[in-house]
Design a protein around this motif. Structure first.
Motif, short mmCIF file in Angstrom:
data_model
loop_
_atom_site.label_atom_id
_atom_site.label_comp_id
_atom_site.label_asym_id
_atom_site.label_seq_id
_atom_site.Cartn_x
_atom_site.Cartn_y
_atom_site.Cartn_z
N ARG A 13 -87.96 -19.49 -136.12
CA ARG A 13 -89.11 -19.46 -135.23
C ARG A 13 -88.66 -19.80 -133.81
O ARG A 13 -87.79 -20.64 -133.62
N GLY A 14 -89.23 -19.19 -132.83
CA GLY A 14 -88.82 -19.39 -131.44
C GLY A 14 -88.92 -20.84 -131.00
O GLY A 14 -88.07 -21.33 -130.27
N ASN A 15 -89.94 -21.56 -131.43
CA ASN A 15 -90.13 -22.93 -130.98
C ASN A 15 -88.98 -23.83 -131.43
O ASN A 15 -88.59 -24.73 -130.70
N VAL A 16 -88.48 -23.60 -132.62
CA VAL A 16 -87.38 -24.44 -133.12
C VAL A 16 -86.12 -24.20 -132.30
O VAL A 16 -85.43 -25.15 -131.93
N VAL A 17 -85.84 -22.96 -132.00
CA VAL A 17 -84.66 -22.65 -131.18
C VAL A 17 -84.82 -23.24 -129.79
O VAL A 17 -83.88 -23.85 -129.25
N VAL A 23 -82.98 -30.14 -126.66
CA VAL A 23 -82.30 -31.37 -127.08
C VAL A 23 -80.87 -31.38 -126.56
O VAL A 23 -80.38 -32.40 -126.06
N ILE A 24 -80.18 -30.24 -126.66
CA ILE A 24 -78.79 -30.17 -126.19
C ILE A 24 -78.73 -30.38 -124.68
O ILE A 24 -77.93 -31.17 -124.18
N ILE A 25 -79.59 -29.71 -123.94
CA ILE A 25 -79.61 -29.86 -122.49
C ILE A 25 -80.04 -31.27 -122.11
O ILE A 25 -79.48 -31.88 -121.19
N GLY A 26 -81.01 -31.82 -122.84
CA GLY A 26 -81.46 -33.19 -122.57
C GLY A 26 -80.35 -34.20 -122.79
O GLY A 26 -80.21 -35.16 -122.01
N GLY A 27 -79.54 -34.00 -123.83
CA GLY A 27 -78.41 -34.90 -124.07
C GLY A 27 -77.40 -34.85 -122.94
O GLY A 27 -76.90 -35.89 -122.49
N ALA A 28 -77.11 -33.65 -122.49
CA ALA A 28 -76.16 -33.50 -121.38
C ALA A 28 -76.74 -34.12 -120.11
O ALA A 28 -76.03 -34.80 -119.36
N PHE A 29 -78.03 -33.91 -119.88
CA PHE A 29 -78.68 -34.48 -118.71
C PHE A 29 -78.66 -36.01 -118.78
O PHE A 29 -78.44 -36.68 -117.78
N GLY A 30 -78.86 -36.55 -119.98
CA GLY A 30 -78.82 -37.99 -120.15
C GLY A 30 -77.46 -38.57 -119.79
O GLY A 30 -77.37 -39.64 -119.17
N ARG A 31 -76.40 -37.87 -120.17
CA ARG A 31 -75.06 -38.34 -119.82
C ARG A 31 -74.84 -38.30 -118.31
O ARG A 31 -74.19 -39.19 -117.73
#
Length: 138
Positions: A13-17, A23-31
């Motif tokens: 489903r598009g929402n899961v992707v 989440v991946i971009i948020g993790g990188a942004f958090g670092r």
């Protein structure tokens, strides 16, 4: 529907992707923000308050010691300096997210406010209008 088929429908489903990408971009942004706080913001603040490194700020509940067998027992501390840094991290992340959402909202409002211009009539429509007008004038 079987469990595996149901999971497959859910997973593609598009929402899961979109969520996984966020989440991946948020993790990188958090670092990035953590580095900004630890490496750029906190050193000058520590310097202003007397050369204190916030990572070193702690309240010692029990000092480190050697037990009778010679094994070192670590100190028990409350590391409030790390806590202060995490609060600053959170505030910066929350502020940047606020600015991004605010900008997106303003863009959506501008798009909604634009009047919709109807498309120009096609060649066939113009020809039919001319025929209609000629028939009216007869």
């Amino acid at each position: 529907m079987s469990f595996i088929k149901e999971f497959k429908v859910f997973a593609v489903r598009g929402n899961v992707v979109d969520l996984a990408i966020a989440v991946i971009i948020g993790g990188a942004f958090g670092r990035i923000v953590t580095s900004l706080v630890n490496d750029i913001i906190m050193p000058p603040i520590g310097l202003l308050i007397g050369g204190v490194d916030f990572k070193d700020l702690m309240f010692v509940l029990r000092e480190a010691y050697l037990d009778p067998s010679g094994v070192e027992i670590n100190a028990v501390t409350i590391n409030y300096g790390n806590f202060i840094q995490f609060i600053i991290d959170f505030l910066i992340i929350a502020f940047v997210i606020f600015l991004a959402i605010r900008a997106m909202s303003r863009l959506q409002k501008k798009e909604e406010a634009k009047p919709v211009i109807p498309p120009a009539p096609s060649r066939e429509e113009k020809l039919l209008e001319e025929i209609r007008d000629l028939l009216k004038n007869r």
